[in-house]
Design an enzyme around this catalytic site. Structure first.
Site, PDB file in Angstrom:
ATOM      1  CE1 TYR A 174      43.013  48.714  27.654  1.00  0.00           C
ATOM      2  CE2 TYR A 174      44.062  47.717  29.559  1.00  0.00           C
ATOM      3  CZ  TYR A 174      43.521  48.819  28.930  1.00  0.00           C
ATOM      4  OH  TYR A 174      43.492  50.021  29.581  1.00  0.00           O
ATOM      5  NE  ARG A 222      43.817  43.609  39.412  1.00  0.00           N
ATOM      6  CZ  ARG A 222      44.033  42.295  39.243  1.00  0.00           C
ATOM      7  NH1 ARG A 222      44.774  41.625  40.119  1.00  0.00           N
ATOM      8  NH2 ARG A 222      43.504  41.665  38.214  1.00  0.00           N
TER       9      ARG A 222
HETATM   10  C1  UGA Z   1      41.468  46.559  34.808  1.00  0.00           C
HETATM   11  C2  UGA Z   1      42.080  47.050  33.501  1.00  0.00           C
HETATM   12  O1  UGA Z   1      42.401  46.007  32.666  1.00  0.00           O
HETATM   13  C3  UGA Z   1      43.284  47.896  33.727  1.00  0.00           C
HETATM   14  O2  UGA Z   1      43.732  48.460  32.520  1.00  0.00           O
HETATM   15  C4  UGA Z   1      42.988  49.006  34.653  1.00  0.00           C
HETATM   16  O3  UGA Z   1      44.168  49.674  34.955  1.00  0.00           O
HETATM   17  C5  UGA Z   1      42.383  48.490  35.914  1.00  0.00           C
HETATM   18  O4  UGA Z   1      41.267  47.645  35.643  1.00  0.00           O
HETATM   19  C6  UGA Z   1      41.893  49.616  36.753  1.00  0.00           C
HETATM   20  O5  UGA Z   1      40.774  49.566  37.282  1.00  0.00           O
HETATM   21  O6  UGA Z   1      42.617  50.577  36.918  1.00  0.00           O
HETATM   22  P1  UGA Z   1      41.674  44.625  36.591  1.00  0.00           P
HETATM   23  O7  UGA Z   1      42.302  45.131  37.834  1.00  0.00           O
HETATM   24  O8  UGA Z   1      41.902  43.176  36.332  1.00  0.00           O
HETATM   25  O9  UGA Z   1      42.224  45.518  35.380  1.00  0.00           O
HETATM   26  O10 UGA Z   1      40.103  44.905  36.575  1.00  0.00           O
HETATM   27  P2  UGA Z   1      38.823  44.512  37.395  1.00  0.00           P
HETATM   28  O11 UGA Z   1      37.775  44.104  36.430  1.00  0.00           O
HETATM   29  O12 UGA Z   1      38.474  45.609  38.316  1.00  0.00           O
HETATM   30  O13 UGA Z   1      39.203  43.176  38.215  1.00  0.00           O
HETATM   31  C7  UGA Z   1      39.986  43.180  39.364  1.00  0.00           C
HETATM   32  C8  UGA Z   1      39.977  41.776  39.922  1.00  0.00           C
HETATM   33  O14 UGA Z   1      38.696  41.505  40.494  1.00  0.00           O
HETATM   34  C9  UGA Z   1      40.212  40.674  38.894  1.00  0.00           C
HETATM   35  O15 UGA Z   1      41.033  39.686  39.464  1.00  0.00           O
HETATM   36  C10 UGA Z   1      38.825  40.098  38.621  1.00  0.00           C
HETATM   37  O16 UGA Z   1      38.863  38.765  38.227  1.00  0.00           O
HETATM   38  C11 UGA Z   1      38.172  40.280  39.979  1.00  0.00           C
HETATM   39  N1  UGA Z   1      36.691  40.438  39.975  1.00  0.00           N
HETATM   40  C12 UGA Z   1      36.086  41.310  39.137  1.00  0.00           C
HETATM   41  C13 UGA Z   1      35.938  39.690  40.870  1.00  0.00           C
HETATM   42  O17 UGA Z   1      36.476  38.867  41.643  1.00  0.00           O
HETATM   43  N2  UGA Z   1      34.587  39.863  40.907  1.00  0.00           N
HETATM   44  C14 UGA Z   1      33.944  40.737  40.093  1.00  0.00           C
HETATM   45  O18 UGA Z   1      32.706  40.845  40.189  1.00  0.00           O
HETATM   46  C15 UGA Z   1      34.721  41.495  39.173  1.00  0.00           C
END
Ligand code: UGA
Length: 379
Positions: free
Chosen positions: A175, A248
């Protein structure tokens, strides 16, 4: 053409369209998504005529306006982009498959949605001189912030930070790589072929109507906000991927939309620019986010059982090929300077309304759902 510099000049007063001027026509591609569904009412409120395009416009079901035209279609429908770019003054492009659970499981669709399907849009906007405001992503920076010499830095800067993606077999970065290449295509059209553009990189925007709840209105794993709220509402454990120490920075969707409207007001400052939109003051670990959401849920539903966390490996949760950003903090100095914008909403301020939205929409649906979707209630 040389890059259009940000000249550091003071930001002028907001350029509001005079009442007598014809309403600007804005095409919003991806209008039925989370961000689109917040952006469209704001644009209508500013007096714009909006062509709202998405395969599903359900999130805009309650929005009715004489200046709103709904178009339920894929953006690759024959002739659609041609027609939209012929009519629009500005095009907001928000379509993407932006859920990390898809990057290593459906990478070809992810790449098409973020790159292949959008190249024709870029070319049409360039040919017609339409202002393309493209929502890219903070994912383009990759795992951590590095300066151009590869040294770690605290913040991700639009025009200085290197992009540190993992190896190709780590399909998590499919992505980010597609988004990055489209950014480069847009930049090249802007600086060599006259395309008026602004590239926006949102950082973890959250708010009501985000994503889906598995088994209710979608399948698979949503992003972390909906994933945690689903666990709380079904009495399941909150899954902390690799321990939840990754960080984040969270931005309220209303503040993102405010910034996007300011972009429209300041074409002379924002064209030819890349802007981070995020809130560096809301930088937390995923575990801390889970604890904050659990507290907000407990305030809304005091009788709910206490939240439990479960640590899980990324491979078990997402499958092979997943990888992660470790820390992701935006520099928003440029957005503050060019837009006169500063996000202020904290997580404790934004979470109660977000939780209330999920509870109102999903509690009745979960109560009517089979036991497997409701969860077993186990700790
Ligand atoms: C995603 C998208 O890839 C980005 O393009 C976008 O900008 C971003 O979300 C956003 O919400 O704005 P990411 O932050 O990795 O990126 O997305 P999430 O799925 O929300 O994950 C955040 C973190 O939480 C990750 O480290 C993931 O491994 C973790 N996570 C997720 C958990 O620990 N438990 C869960 O149940 C879900």
């Amino acid at each position: 053409m040389k890059p259009i510099p940000s000249d550091g000049a003071p930001v002028p007063a907001v350029l509001v369209m005079p009442r007598t001027a014809p309403a600007p026509r804005i095409a919003v591609l991806g209008a039925g998504g989370f961000i689109g569904s917040h952006l469209v009412p704001a644009l209508l409120g500013r007096g714009a005529a909006v062509d709202a395009v998405d395969v599903n416009l359900q999130r805009l079901a309650d929005v009715s306006h004489e200046r709103l035209r709904r178009i339920e279609a894929r953006i690759d429908a024959p002739g659609l982009l041609d027609e939209l770019t012929a009519r629009a003054d500005v095009v907001f492009s928000l379509t993407a498959l932006c859920n990390p659970a898809l990057y290593n499981t459906r990478p070809l669709e992810v790449i098409d949605a973020s790159y292949t399907d959008l190249v024709p849009l870029v070319k049409l906007c360039a040919a017609r001189g339409r202002w393309l405001v493209h929502l890219s992503t903070c994912e383009v920076y990759g795992k951590v912030a590095l300066d151009s010499g590869g040294r770690p830095t605290e913040h991700m800067h639009e025009d200085e930070t290197a992009m540190f993606l993992g190896p190709v077999h780590k399909e998590r970065w499919s992505y980010a790589a597609a988004k990055q290449l489209l950014e480069r295509v847009i930049w090249a059209h802007g600086h060599h072929a006259g395309l008026p553009f602004t590239l926006v990189r949102p950082f973890n925007v959250i708010g009501p109507r985000m994503d889906f709840l598995p088994g209710v209105d979608g399948e698979g794993i949503p992003r972390v906000l909906a994933s945690f709220i689903h666990a709380l509402m079904t009495g399941e454990d909150l899954a902390l991927v690799d321990g939840g120490g990754q960080r984040r920075s969270f931005l309220a969707v209303a503040e993102l939309v405010e910034a996007l409207c300011l972009v429209l007001d300041r074409p002379q400052h924002c064209r030819g620019e890349i802007l981070n939109l995020g809130n560096p003051r809301n930088d937390v670990t995923i575990r801390a986010l889970g604890e904050a959401i659990a507290a907000a849920y407990r305030a809304a539903r005091p009788a709910a059982p206490p939240a439990h966390f479960r640590e899980v490996t990324a491979a078990a949760f997402y499958g092979d090929g997943y990888d992660d950003s470790v820390v992701r903090v935006p520099s928003i100095e440029k957005a503050e300077r060019l837009l006169g914008w500063r996000p202020v909403e904290t997580l404790p301020e934004m979470l109660p309304a977000i939780v209330a939205d999920y509870v109102a929409r999903y509690e009745p649906l979960l109560a009517a759902a089979p036991r497997a979707v409701r969860g077993s209630g186990g700790a």
